[in-house]
Design a protein around this motif. Structure first.
Motif, PDB file in Angstrom:
ATOM      1  N   VAL A  45       0.839  -1.205   0.000  1.00 60.02           N
ATOM      2  CA  VAL A  45       0.000   0.000   0.000  1.00 60.02           C
ATOM      3  C   VAL A  45       0.869   1.247   0.000  1.00 60.02           C
ATOM      4  N   ASP A  46       1.885   1.271   0.852  1.00 61.27           N
ATOM      5  CA  ASP A  46       2.752   2.445   0.947  1.00 61.27           C
ATOM      6  C   ASP A  46       3.488   2.707  -0.370  1.00 61.27           C
ATOM      7  N   GLY A  47       3.938   1.628  -1.010  1.00 64.64           N
ATOM      8  CA  GLY A  47       4.637   1.792  -2.281  1.00 64.64           C
ATOM      9  C   GLY A  47       3.733   2.345  -3.362  1.00 64.64           C
ATOM     10  N   ILE A  48       2.514   1.836  -3.424  1.00 68.18           N
ATOM     11  CA  ILE A  48       1.551   2.308  -4.418  1.00 68.18           C
ATOM     12  C   ILE A  48       1.143   3.746  -4.125  1.00 68.18           C
ATOM     13  N   ASP A  49       0.931   4.059  -2.847  1.00 72.19           N
ATOM     14  CA  ASP A  49       0.595   5.438  -2.470  1.00 72.19           C
ATOM     15  C   ASP A  49       1.672   6.407  -2.943  1.00 72.19           C
ATOM     16  N   LYS A  50       2.926   6.047  -2.716  1.00 73.89           N
ATOM     17  CA  LYS A  50       4.037   6.925  -3.097  1.00 73.89           C
ATOM     18  C   LYS A  50       4.033   7.156  -4.606  1.00 73.89           C
ATOM     19  N   THR A  51       3.843   6.081  -5.355  1.00 71.47           N
ATOM     20  CA  THR A  51       3.830   6.187  -6.814  1.00 71.47           C
ATOM     21  C   THR A  51       2.674   7.046  -7.300  1.00 71.47           C
ATOM     22  N   LEU A  52       1.488   6.763  -6.794  1.00 67.28           N
ATOM     23  CA  LEU A  52       0.295   7.460  -7.294  1.00 67.28           C
ATOM     24  C   LEU A  52       0.188   8.884  -6.762  1.00 67.28           C
ATOM     25  N   MET A  53       0.756   9.154  -5.596  1.00 66.41           N
ATOM     26  CA  MET A  53       0.792  10.543  -5.123  1.00 66.41           C
ATOM     27  C   MET A  53       1.697  11.385  -6.025  1.00 66.41           C
ATOM     28  N   HIS A  54       2.824  10.795  -6.416  1.00 68.74           N
ATOM     29  CA  HIS A  54       3.733  11.491  -7.337  1.00 68.74           C
ATOM     30  C   HIS A  54       3.032  11.777  -8.663  1.00 68.74           C
ATOM     31  N   ASP A  55       2.346  10.766  -9.191  1.00 69.72           N
ATOM     32  CA  ASP A  55       1.680  10.934 -10.479  1.00 69.72           C
ATOM     33  C   ASP A  55       0.481  11.881 -10.369  1.00 69.72           C
ATOM     34  N   SER A  56      -0.207  11.847  -9.239  1.00 62.17           N
ATOM     35  CA  SER A  56      -1.351  12.741  -9.055  1.00 62.17           C
ATOM     36  C   SER A  56      -0.913  14.195  -9.038  1.00 62.17           C
ATOM     37  N   ALA A  57       0.197  14.470  -8.376  1.00 62.29           N
ATOM     38  CA  ALA A  57       0.723  15.830  -8.353  1.00 62.29           C
ATOM     39  C   ALA A  57       1.109  16.277  -9.759  1.00 62.29           C
ATOM     40  N   ALA A  58       1.692  15.347 -10.529  1.00 61.92           N
ATOM     41  CA  ALA A  58       2.087  15.670 -11.902  1.00 61.92           C
ATOM     42  C   ALA A  58       0.866  15.890 -12.794  1.00 61.92           C
ATOM     43  N   LEU A  59      -0.174  15.112 -12.571  1.00 64.34           N
ATOM     44  CA  LEU A  59      -1.424  15.314 -13.316  1.00 64.34           C
ATOM     45  C   LEU A  59      -2.037  16.669 -12.971  1.00 64.34           C
ATOM     46  N   ALA A  60      -1.972  17.031 -11.695  1.00 63.64           N
ATOM     47  CA  ALA A  60      -2.585  18.288 -11.254  1.00 63.64           C
ATOM     48  C   ALA A  60      -1.855  19.510 -11.786  1.00 63.64           C
ATOM     49  N   ASP A  61      -0.508  19.433 -11.881  1.00 65.60           N
ATOM     50  CA  ASP A  61       0.223  20.608 -12.375  1.00 65.60           C
ATOM     51  C   ASP A  61       0.441  20.579 -13.891  1.00 65.60           C
ATOM     52  N   GLY A  62      -0.028  19.530 -14.543  1.00 58.55           N
ATOM     53  CA  GLY A  62       0.023  19.465 -15.993  1.00 58.55           C
ATOM     54  C   GLY A  62       1.292  18.883 -16.569  1.00 58.55           C
TER      55      GLY A  62
END
Length: 639
Positions: A45-62
């Motif tokens: 869970v922690d590994g997936i959270d780290k990956t998807l949090m990184h990608d979510s931030a990148a999606l949000a800032d374009g």
């Protein structure tokens, strides 16, 4: 073997395989302040959270393009969830109209006049309505009626002398008094409202099921006519509300807790109306606190942190990710599955599932206690089993209806999405069941069997080491994901799943003698776990029996599959089985799980089930002098 810096002493396995495999890890493992546990599942869970949090931030800032309309809306919602400056500036303001709506209720008739929209809007009601496959006609969706949830995790917490109530209820009380003060109540008003809410909650307790009682699926099916259900209260017109929600008056409503509705009239009295309003307010404020300011989020999580033993709240960035990804769970799961799992792995694991089904089929065909008639039906059910691996072929169309309105608050956007989802659910009443529809995000570290649909589901997130990896031996993979796969297959034949036929209908396909024999075996499984000391308490064998039967069947069949491979290594098989259950948890979380979780504690899942397999004894030379020894006549063997 799986790369692991901790070595395993095979002599220590004879005393306790879980401690031998995981003891060194447990000594050095630390539980982060915002966690209630660490270990095999939580590490993924922690590994997936780290990956998807990184990608979510990148999606949000374009900086990372959102390739679907649904992903674009997710990015907007994530960005809004992370905008704590705006959330802090708004404070309680977005919630106040909702609280006013509850406070403006003068009587039951006032609630009755808006009951359908009240339900669609996700506001608390003293009953719950939902849509699920009809347990006797699993091809069509039916309407279910249930009781509301309690403030405590389970009705057993309210029993006289239970120390958990005395410890937790003051924390619950103080938290909710503080939340009400934060929305403008003075201290005396806040205290009075919370006490009234608690009084209503206590009136609910005697007539709802405990976790142990709810674990028996056969007691869920209590069909009533809509008129019969509606007659349970004169305070509210349930028939009219149901008519508006699903478009007509159903012939049948499935009541999961008939005792609760038998006493609903006693609950919804004029004298209890103010108590119910207070209960609604407390549920609403605490339920929406995570969608408001950072202070609301921190205060609103005090009780849940006390329940789980977490020392601190999740950090704001991760909390924003959890909130947004939870709302767009299938969208995020689809993104994760395609990017980080892929079609090749999906096909590979699907093939592995088919192999496990073949092993299970062979087990059933060669079973020595089932009659030919029951055996034939069991194989038929197994052959009809639906398989879902990795991620769905397409995202649920529901998410195409989620459009973020940036002029509205985070809370109001979330409430709009909730209303859309509830309307979508009620629209499925009396419609064909969508068997292929996923109910779990592909980014969730879990797996499940759905008895009403006769399907097994393995999200991409769980298909990683130590459960599954191309770098692991076949025996390790079978001790990991192979056992998980066979565990879910086994649910089709546990004490609950065995009540349902190949279509998912509640239908007794057993001969009387076979079912009696099966029940004796299930009773042995109950006895094997019941009363085992753990975390200062004891395991409830009845609460955990279905999962323990599935563990036993899963481990046994996975071992048979491992033995079919040329590179079989049963020591590696058993060691990895124990490794996937490694877990270090807070005492509070362990106590909570013992009370409500249908799974046995992770260390016992690792160490008890292996004792039932003869090969465990020969693999590690376990004898009567060793703690792991269980006499052959006491070994529980079902599938």
């Amino acid at each position: 073997m799986t790369k692991d810096k901790f070595t395993v002493d095979k002599n220590e396995i004879k005393q306790n395989i879980y401690d031998a495999v995981n003891g060194a890890w447990i000594k050095q493992a630390t539980i982060p302040g915002d966690h209630s546990s660490v270990g095999g599942f939580m590490d993924l869970v922690d590994g997936i959270d780290k990956t998807l949090m990184h990608d979510s931030a990148a999606l949000a800032d374009g900086s990372l393009p959102a390739k679907t309309p649904e992903l674009k809306e997710y990015a907007k919602f994530y960005k809004m969830a992370e905008d704590y400056a705006r959330r802090d500036a708004d404070g309680a303001t977005p919630l106040l109209p909702v609280i006013d709506r509850i406070n403006n209720l003068a009587n039951y008739q006032a609630l009755n006049d808006q009951l359908p929209d009240w339900i669609l809007s996700g506001l608390p009601t003293p009953f719950s309505l939902g849509i699920d496959p009809d347990m006797k006609n699993a091809k069509l969706n039916a309407l279910f009626a249930e009781s509301p949830s309690l403030f405590m995790p389970d009705k057993t917490y309210y029993e006289d002398g239970n120390p958990a109530y005395a410890q937790l209820m003051p924390i619950f009380t103080d938290m909710n008094v503080k939340l009400l003060e934060m929305i403008g109540y003075n201290h005396a008003e806040a205290v009075e409202t919370v006490e009234k809410a608690k009084a209503f909650d206590k009136l609910i307790v005697p007539n709802v099921k405990s976790a142990e009682e709810s674990a028996d699926y056969s007691k869920m099916y209590n069909p009533q006519t809509t008129d019969e259900l509606a007659s349970s209260t004169t305070a509210l017109n349930l028939k009219a509300a149901i008519n508006q929600l699903v478009g007509e008056v159903p012939n049948t409503v499935i009541v999961t807790e008939p005792k609760y509705f038998e006493h609903l009239e006693e609950l919804l009295t004029p004298q209890n109306f103010d108590l119910m309003k207070a209960w609604m307010i407390v549920k609403t404020v605490s339920g929406y606190s995570s969608l408001l300011s950072e202070e609301f989020r921190q205060v609103g999580g005090i009780y849940s942190r006390a329940l789980s033993g977490k020392k601190e709240a999740t950090n704001p960035t991760k909390a924003a990710y959890y909130l947004a990804s939870g709302t767009f769970d299938q969208v995020v799961g689809d993104y994760y599955g395609h990017k980080y799992f892929g079609e090749k792995a999906k096909a590979d694991v699907h093939h592995m599932v088919e192999n496990m089904i073949a092993v299970y089929k062979n087990r059933l065909e060669n079973n020595d206690w089932l009659s030919p008639e029951t055996k034939q039906m069991a194989v038929k059910k197994l052959t009809s089993l639906g398989i879902q691996v990795g991620y769905p072929d397409e995202v649920d169309p529901l998410y195409s209806k989620f459009h973020v309105d940036e002029k509205l608050s985070l809370l109001n956007n979330a409430r709009n999405f909730g209303k859309i989802a509830t309307q979508d659910s009620f629209a499925k009443w009396n419609q064909p069941v969508e068997r292929e529809r996923w109910e779990m995000s592909a980014s969730t570290v879990n797996a499940y069997y759905h008895p009403f649909k006769n399907i097994i589901v393995f999200p991409a997130a769980i298909l990683q080491a130590p459960f599954y990896s191309l770098e692991q031996s076949s025996s390790e993979n079978y001790g990991g994901v192979g056992a998980v796969i066979a565990h879910e297959i086994s649910h089709a034949f546990d004490n609950n799943g065995s009540l349902f036929d190949e279509f998912g209908n509640l239908n007794n396909w057993w001969t009387k003698a076979d079912h009696e024999h099966f029940q004796k075996l299930a009773d042995q499984m109950i006895a094997e776990f019941n009363g085992i000391p753990f975390a200062g308490s004891k395991v409830n064998g009845k609460l955990t029996v279905s999962e323990n039967i599935a563990d036993a069947g899963g481990l046994s069949c996975a071992e048979a599959a491992a033995k079919n491979e040329d590179d079989v290594d049963l020591a590696a098989f058993f060691i990895n089985w124990s490794r996937i259950w490694r877990m270090k948890a807070t005492p509070e979380y362990q106590q909570l799980l013992l009370s409500i979780d249908v799974h046995a504690p992770a260390p016992l899942r690792a160490s008890v089930q292996v004792k039932n397999l003869d090969d465990f004894y020969t693999t590690f030379d376990v004898t009567e002098q060793d703690e792991m020894y269980l006499a052959p006549e006491k070994r529980v063997k079902i599938w």
